[in-house]
Design an enzyme around this catalytic site. Structure first.
Site, PDB file in Angstrom:
ATOM      1  N   LEU A  84      12.328 -10.146 -16.915  1.00 39.00           N
ATOM      2  CA  LEU A  84      11.250 -10.225 -17.913  1.00 39.00           C
ATOM      3  C   LEU A  84       9.884 -10.437 -17.275  1.00 39.00           C
ATOM      4  O   LEU A  84       9.065 -11.228 -17.761  1.00 39.00           O
ATOM      5  CB  LEU A  84      11.536 -11.325 -18.934  1.00 39.00           C
TER       6      LEU A  84
ATOM      7  N   GLU B 126      -1.587   1.334 -14.292  1.00 37.56           N
ATOM      8  CA  GLU B 126      -2.673   2.310 -14.403  1.00 37.56           C
ATOM      9  C   GLU B 126      -2.090   3.608 -13.883  1.00 37.56           C
ATOM     10  O   GLU B 126      -1.858   3.761 -12.679  1.00 37.56           O
ATOM     11  CB  GLU B 126      -3.891   1.853 -13.592  1.00 37.56           C
TER      12      GLU B 126
ATOM     13  N   PRO C  75       0.832  -1.207   0.000  1.00 39.93           N
ATOM     14  CA  PRO C  75       0.000   0.000   0.000  1.00 39.93           C
ATOM     15  C   PRO C  75       0.862   1.252   0.000  1.00 39.93           C
ATOM     16  O   PRO C  75       2.043   1.220   0.370  1.00 39.93           O
ATOM     17  CB  PRO C  75      -0.801  -0.116   1.309  1.00 39.93           C
TER      18      PRO C  75
END
Length: 483
Positions: free
Chosen positions: A241, A247, A175
């Site tokens: 990778l 977002e 968080p």
């Protein structure tokens, strides 16, 4: 009874006490200490990731029915504790209570919407002819590192948790240090519903983030936050990778067409600008107004914005809360100061509910800016605060060009009674999402609209079946029939 005073790490469904705890202060009343959050380290990250990997070996084999059943129980718990959680979140990130409360309702709906879509999504597809058949099956990825921000921590966490767990993955959450309490309480209670190690939580700063994003057992990183941090995450992921889902920020344009009824649309637009005091990735961040309507739009918008009541998030009279922290406060006040030293005109509005407490929090008045240049800083940046520029335009072609003249591409909105014209313009906008005659998503949109952006606003999507696809790998099985 939820205890919010001291938040520990969570590994294998057990609290892990650390040597250091970070003090959390109320951004609307800085003299108030809300609680303390544990600071983890790279060793804690290793423990949490290994716990998640160990749990994954059996969790991935758990039936889809059982996984979805547990997610519905998580939604039920969130719904029952919504008012308590909303109070904690408002005290740590400053949002008005009604906004925090609505966020938890959205989180509940996000979980239930995922469950509703999951059964058909995970059904294997199979095609066959006389020579053989091909079955395309959807498998979990493994351990997911989920990094969530401070502005809407509950909903943004559940938008990762629900599809990841439905797919059979396990999770390690980090968080934001600026709003870790409410979401950590929620994650601890939800984790108790699931097998040990399926959900883990490690708090900390950049060193914890780096340890998490480079850990060899983490298979994918799902990050919501700023573009600068995303670039560091992507570099870290490249070493092994790892797949990434981002977002990120936005500079969302709103285009008011010349046939729009300003009196009808202004309340919706203002809600899209100033929700969470402008601290929303897909908030309206610039408004394009026809030249002929510019003066009247500015005047009417100022009248509406002046009705905001600025105060503490838990003051029932507040309609507008403080910014989250000193860093964001200084960034936005710097923008305002530079606007004041430019030819543009800025009007600061709203009513202070408690002037005596004004300097005891990160309070700012909502501001409307006019007479700005199309390439002025306040137009091209992501302000992430309560300052909105109005830009005039003359033709549809001009406004489309200006709307797209940015490296961001998260959301956008078009306002017009001519739906055919609005749709034509919407299809020209470079964005992951566009709404017509509204801001944000209705219930249908939350369930079926892929949420995410193009260009530097993100990679991948959340919500809908497209969001579920972020947390699976495709496994194709091809049988050759013998003759």
């Amino acid at each position: 009874m939820i205890e919010a005073s001291r938040i520990h790490l969570l590994i294998r469904n057990e609290d892990v006490v650390t040597e250091q705890y970070t003090e959390v202060r109320d951004p609307g009343r800085l003299t108030d200490v809300v609680g303390f959050v544990a600071k983890g380290n790279a060793g804690h990250v290793d423990q949490a990731v290994r716990a998640a990997d160990e749990a994954y070996q059996s969790w991935r084999k758990t039936s889809l029915h059982e996984r979805l059943s547990l997610l519905l129980k998580a939604a039920e718990w969130l719904e029952q504790e919504a008012s308590v959680l909303a109070t904690i979140v408002s005290r740590e990130n400053g949002m008005v209570y009604s906004t925090s409360r609505a966020e938890i309702t959205l989180a509940v709906n996000a979980i239930r919407g995922t469950v509703e879509l999951a059964e058909s999504f995970f059904r294997a597809s199979r095609v066959e002819d006389e020579h053989g058949w091909v079955s395309v099956e959807k498998q979990p990825i493994g351990v997911i590192a989920a990094i969530v921000p401070w502005n809407a921590p509950i909903i943004l966490t559940m938008q990762k948790l629900a599809p990841a767990l439905a797919a059979g993955n396990t999770l390690v959450f980090k968080p934001s240090p600026f709003a870790a309490m409410g979401v950590s309480i929620a994650l601890k209670q939800i984790a108790a519903l699931f097998p040990s190690g399926v959900i883990n939580v490690v708090h900390g700063d950049g060193d914890v983030g780096a340890a998490l994003t480079t850990h060899f057992l983490v298979r994918k990183i799902s990050f919501t936050g700023g573009g600068a941090t995303a670039k560091h995450v992507m570099k870290a992921a490249a070493e092994s990778l790892k797949n990434v889902h981002f977002e990120l920020g936005g500079n969302d344009p709103t285009i008011v067409l010349d046939d729009a009824n300003v009196d009808d649309i202004l309340p919706k637009i203002i809600g899209g600008v100033f929700r969470r005091s402008g601290q929303v990735c897909f908030a309206i961040k610039r408004i394009y107004v026809p030249h002929a309507k510019y003066d009247s739009f500015f005047r009417k918008m100022c009248e509406w914005v002046d009705e905001f009541k600025i105060g503490h998030g838990l003051d029932e009279n507040s309609t507008f809360g403080p910014l989250i922290n000193r860093q964001q406060f200084q960034y936005v006040t710097g923008l305002i100061d530079r606007i004041k030293h430019s030819p543009a005109k800025i009007v600061e509005l709203g009513k202070k509910l408690d002037p005596g407490n004004w300097n005891n929090g990160y309070y700012l008045q909502p501001a409307v800016v006019r007479d700005v240049e199309p390439d002025q800083e306040i137009v091209v940046c992501e302000q992430f605060g309560p300052v909105i520029p109005l830009i005039p335009y003359r033709t549809d072609e001009e406004v489309i060009r200006m709307a797209n003249q940015t490296e961001y591409g998260l959301g956008s909105s078009i306002w017009s009674p001519d739906l055919e014209r609005a749709l034509r313009i919407a299809r020209e906008i470079e964005a992951g999402m566009t709404t017509i005659n509204g801001y944000g998503q209705l219930h249908l949109g939350h369930k079926y609209m892929p949420f995410g952006g193009v260009k530097q606003s993100g990679i991948g999507r959340e919500n809908s079946e497209v969001g579920l696809a972020e947390f699976i790998e495709y496994h194709a099985i091809h049988l050759h029939k013998t003759t």
